[in-house]
Write an enzyme that holds these catalytic residues in place. Structure first.
Site, PDB file in Angstrom:
ATOM      1  CE  LYS A  63      12.631  38.787 -33.091  1.00 46.89           C
ATOM      2  NZ  LYS A  63      12.507  37.502 -33.823  1.00 46.89           N
ATOM      3  NE  ARG A  98       9.306  40.505 -33.048  1.00 46.50           N
ATOM      4  CZ  ARG A  98       9.359  41.444 -33.996  1.00 46.50           C
ATOM      5  NH1 ARG A  98       9.206  42.722 -33.645  1.00 46.50           N
ATOM      6  NH2 ARG A  98       9.550  41.115 -35.257  1.00 46.50           N
ATOM      7  CE1 TYR A 103       0.815  34.232 -37.585  1.00 48.92           C
ATOM      8  CE2 TYR A 103       2.412  35.564 -38.770  1.00 48.92           C
ATOM      9  CZ  TYR A 103       1.985  34.962 -37.608  1.00 48.92           C
ATOM     10  OH  TYR A 103       2.729  35.075 -36.476  1.00 48.92           O
ATOM     11  CG  HIS A 117       7.224  39.455 -39.903  1.00 48.97           C
ATOM     12  ND1 HIS A 117       6.129  38.662 -40.196  1.00 48.97           N
ATOM     13  CD2 HIS A 117       7.545  39.179 -38.607  1.00 48.97           C
ATOM     14  CE1 HIS A 117       5.813  37.951 -39.134  1.00 48.97           C
ATOM     15  NE2 HIS A 117       6.648  38.247 -38.165  1.00 48.97           N
TER      16      HIS A 117
END
Length: 308
Positions: A177, A153, A281, A272
């Site tokens: 995250k 990211r 995807y 994720h």
């Protein structure tokens, strides 16, 4: 407090709820204003049907969402409106106004899922192998090679410190995250570009700066500067589509999945929490397969000609 206590105008309770969001939950003025519109619409719907806020049941909330859907509201707006109603009724439960939460198990209609924009391998090659011209271009190449190589990211890339980079073992450690740390492989091309950049980084970096990527002032490179530099590089590389940093992460995921077919591995590499996020995807991969089919299959070509 009994349900009779909520027999006054519903906006009174809505106002109290919004005040709590702003004062205690720290919601932004923009979010509070959006929730106010959502709950005003819900209150007006109940008024039109002769229902009080404390009397509304699941059927009333379901009918409200359906009516808003028929009005053409997007799935995103419907989801937010239902979220506002859920929050309001949790507040009313806390206040003793209602005993049963009428919106607890309701779900907003799903809209079409937007596929993330990405770049094909040829476009990535043009972008990454564009000729460098000076220190900043060397830094940019190293940065963009790393994002594409390891699926970072933007925030993970700009927050990367020297201690998190181990080129000897071709690994990078990033914090994503939720404060979760991931150890990721770094590809050969990215290692080469990073080695070139680290050899000259000291010409820009201020003393004691720990960031891998620094700007003109020698301090940590900011996200906005990365976005601007990537747009510039894409134009110089002759790409005819606007490019932003997250497209490099999308390209990493779609190209890796296309080659390996290992969805779980891609999920781990991307960080994720839920594999359903990664599954988008697989749709990108299908799009590629569909394009190949349309170009190569005799019946597909014939159908296309006939359609013309």
């Amino acid at each position: 407090m009994s349900a009779d206590a909520a027999a006054g105008p519903a906006p009174d309770w809505i106002a109290r709820y919004l005040e709590r969001l702003a004062a205690q939950r720290g919601y932004s003025a923009h979010t509070v204003a959006a929730y106010r519109r959502d709950l005003s619409a819900f209150s007006a719907f109940l008024d039109r049907h002769g229902r009080l806020l404390a009397e509304a049941g699941a059927d009333d909330v379901r009918a409200f969402v359906a009516a808003e859907h028929r009005r053409g509201l997007s799935a995103t707006t419907l989801k937010r409106r239902l979220s506002a109603v859920r929050g309001l009724y949790r507040f009313l439960q806390d206040e003793g106004v209602v005993e049963v939460h009428p919106a607890q198990d309701l779900r907003a209609p799903k809209g079409p899922r937007r596929l993330p924009e990405t770049l094909d391998p040829e476009q990535m090659t043009s972008l990454l192998e564009h000729e460098d011209d000076g220190l900043l271009d060397m830094r940019d190449r190293a940065l963009f090679e790393l994002i594409y190589s390891s699926g970072l990211r933007l925030a993970e890339a700009v927050s990367l410190d020297l201690v998190g980079l181990d080129l000897a073992s071709a690994r990078v450690r990033v914090t994503g995250k939720g404060g979760k740390t991931r150890d990721l492989p770094v590809g050969r091309k990215a290692c080469e570009a990073l080695s070139d950049w680290l050899r000259v980084r000291g010409q820009l970096a201020t003393a004691g700066e720990e960031a891998v990527f620094v700007g003109r002032r020698g301090t940590r490179l900011g996200a906005r500067a990365v976005q601007a530099r990537l747009r510039r590089r894409a134009v110089l590389a002759g790409l005819d589509t606007p490019v932003h940093p997250h497209m490099l992460r999308h390209a990493f995921a779609s190209h890796l999945l296309e080659s390996s077919g290992d969805l779980r591995a891609v999920q781990e590499l991307l960080g994720h929490a839920n594999i359903s996020t990664t599954q988008i995807y697989t749709h990108l991969d299908f799009q590629h397969l569909a394009q190949v089919y349309d170009r190569a299959h005799p019946r597909a070509r014939r159908r296309k000609v006939e359609d013309e």
